[in-house]
Design a protein around this motif. Structure first.
Motif, PDB file in Angstrom:
ATOM      1  N   ASP A  66       0.827  -1.214   0.000  1.00 36.49           N
ATOM      2  CA  ASP A  66       0.000   0.000   0.000  1.00 36.49           C
ATOM      3  C   ASP A  66       0.860   1.263   0.000  1.00 36.49           C
ATOM      4  OD1 ASP A  66      -2.122  -1.744   0.138  1.00 36.49           O
ATOM      5  OD2 ASP A  66      -2.343  -1.556   2.304  1.00 36.49           O
ATOM      6  N   ASN A  67       1.825   1.336   0.906  1.00 35.11           N
ATOM      7  CA  ASN A  67       2.696   2.518   0.962  1.00 35.11           C
ATOM      8  C   ASN A  67       3.505   2.669  -0.319  1.00 35.11           C
ATOM      9  OD1 ASN A  67       1.844   3.231   3.492  1.00 35.11           O
ATOM     10  ND2 ASN A  67       3.514   2.189   4.542  1.00 35.11           N
ATOM     11  N   TRP A  68       3.990   1.558  -0.864  1.00 34.13           N
ATOM     12  CA  TRP A  68       4.792   1.621  -2.081  1.00 34.13           C
ATOM     13  C   TRP A  68       3.985   2.203  -3.242  1.00 34.13           C
ATOM     14  CZ3 TRP A  68       9.634   1.296  -3.753  1.00 34.13           C
ATOM     15  CH2 TRP A  68       9.843   1.152  -5.109  1.00 34.13           C
ATOM     16  N   LEU A  69       2.765   1.701  -3.434  1.00 33.90           N
ATOM     17  CA  LEU A  69       1.957   2.166  -4.559  1.00 33.90           C
ATOM     18  C   LEU A  69       1.577   3.632  -4.410  1.00 33.90           C
ATOM     19  CD1 LEU A  69      -0.368  -0.897  -5.173  1.00 33.90           C
ATOM     20  CD2 LEU A  69       1.527  -0.120  -6.581  1.00 33.90           C
ATOM     21  N   LEU A  70       1.268   4.059  -3.189  1.00 34.92           N
ATOM     22  CA  LEU A  70       0.858   5.447  -2.992  1.00 34.92           C
ATOM     23  C   LEU A  70       2.026   6.416  -3.172  1.00 34.92           C
ATOM     24  CD1 LEU A  70      -1.578   4.997   0.011  1.00 34.92           C
ATOM     25  CD2 LEU A  70      -2.165   5.416  -2.383  1.00 34.92           C
ATOM     26  N   LYS A  71       3.273   5.970  -2.923  1.00 34.56           N
ATOM     27  CA  LYS A  71       4.437   6.845  -3.057  1.00 34.56           C
ATOM     28  C   LYS A  71       5.025   6.864  -4.466  1.00 34.56           C
ATOM     29  CE  LYS A  71       6.077   6.435   1.694  1.00 34.56           C
ATOM     30  NZ  LYS A  71       7.178   5.945   2.541  1.00 34.56           N
ATOM     31  N   THR A  72       4.820   5.800  -5.245  1.00 33.35           N
ATOM     32  CA  THR A  72       5.478   5.660  -6.540  1.00 33.35           C
ATOM     33  C   THR A  72       4.745   6.443  -7.622  1.00 33.35           C
ATOM     34  OG1 THR A  72       6.159   3.457  -5.880  1.00 33.35           O
ATOM     35  CG2 THR A  72       6.358   3.977  -8.191  1.00 33.35           C
ATOM     36  N   ARG A  73       5.520   7.035  -8.542  1.00 29.76           N
ATOM     37  CA  ARG A  73       4.931   7.767  -9.670  1.00 29.76           C
ATOM     38  C   ARG A  73       4.221   6.799 -10.616  1.00 29.76           C
ATOM     39  NH1 ARG A  73      10.356  10.308 -10.804  1.00 29.76           N
ATOM     40  NH2 ARG A  73      10.211   8.783 -12.449  1.00 29.76           N
ATOM     41  N   LYS A  76       6.066   4.711 -13.579  1.00 32.03           N
ATOM     42  CA  LYS A  76       6.854   3.514 -13.292  1.00 32.03           C
ATOM     43  C   LYS A  76       5.981   2.266 -13.178  1.00 32.03           C
ATOM     44  CE  LYS A  76      11.027   5.005 -11.023  1.00 32.03           C
ATOM     45  NZ  LYS A  76      11.864   4.784  -9.850  1.00 32.03           N
ATOM     46  N   LEU A  77       4.722   2.432 -12.845  1.00 32.66           N
ATOM     47  CA  LEU A  77       3.851   1.294 -12.544  1.00 32.66           C
ATOM     48  C   LEU A  77       3.221   0.713 -13.801  1.00 32.66           C
ATOM     49  CD1 LEU A  77       2.022   2.765  -9.443  1.00 32.66           C
ATOM     50  CD2 LEU A  77       3.907   1.147  -9.445  1.00 32.66           C
ATOM     51  N   SER A  78       2.926  -0.590 -13.750  1.00 32.58           N
ATOM     52  CA  SER A  78       2.234  -1.249 -14.857  1.00 32.58           C
ATOM     53  C   SER A  78       0.739  -0.919 -14.779  1.00 32.58           C
ATOM     54  CB  SER A  78       2.426  -2.761 -14.767  1.00 32.58           C
ATOM     55  OG  SER A  78       1.744  -3.269 -13.634  1.00 32.58           O
ATOM     56  N   ALA A  79      -0.003  -1.332 -15.778  1.00 27.42           N
ATOM     57  CA  ALA A  79      -1.443  -1.065 -15.819  1.00 27.42           C
ATOM     58  C   ALA A  79      -2.161  -1.747 -14.652  1.00 27.42           C
ATOM     59  CB  ALA A  79      -2.025  -1.534 -17.147  1.00 27.42           C
ATOM     60  N   ARG A  80      -1.739  -2.973 -14.332  1.00 24.55           N
ATOM     61  CA  ARG A  80      -2.368  -3.691 -13.213  1.00 24.55           C
ATOM     62  C   ARG A  80      -2.076  -3.007 -11.886  1.00 24.55           C
ATOM     63  NH1 ARG A  80      -0.085  -9.321 -13.556  1.00 24.55           N
ATOM     64  NH2 ARG A  80      -1.131  -9.520 -11.564  1.00 24.55           N
ATOM     65  N   ALA A  81      -0.839  -2.533 -11.718  1.00 22.75           N
ATOM     66  CA  ALA A  81      -0.478  -1.852 -10.473  1.00 22.75           C
ATOM     67  C   ALA A  81      -1.211  -0.518 -10.364  1.00 22.75           C
ATOM     68  CB  ALA A  81       1.031  -1.651 -10.412  1.00 22.75           C
TER      69      ALA A  81
END
Length: 98
Positions: A66-73, A76-81
């Motif tokens: 949860d913290n990782w996804l909320l902090k990451t731009r 960088k993330l895939s469509a699923r993320a």
């Protein structure tokens, strides 16, 4: 299936094998991708991702998925993320409103 980490965006790198005689041949360095199931505490669900081992350590170091996804731009993330990140933001808004 592309060889890109779904959480960090880490992909392949290109370089050279260099022999003792200084002959150079092209080489591809692939990330160490693993299929993992990560638990979201806010959503109380688990999600399957293809993550590099470096990314897995980073997620654990930052306090979980949860913290990782909320902090990451988003770039960088895939469509699923990104889909999971939107669900997290939605549930956070609902929790704040309640």
């Amino acid at each position: 299936m592309s060889r890109i980490c779904e959480l960090t965006g880490k992909g392949r790198q290109v370089g050279h094998n260099v022999s003792h005689a200084n002959n150079r041949t092209k080489k591809v360095f692939l990330p160490n991708l693993q299929n993992v199931t990560l638990l979201s505490e806010m959503l109380d669900r688990s999600f399957k991702f293809r993550v590099s081992t470096h990314g897995l350590r980073s997620v654990e170091h930052n306090g979980g998925l949860d913290n990782w996804l909320l902090k990451t731009r988003d770039e960088k993330l895939s469509a699923r993320a990104l889909k999971v990140k939107r669900e997290l933001k939605k549930s956070a808004k609902e929790a704040a409103a309640a």
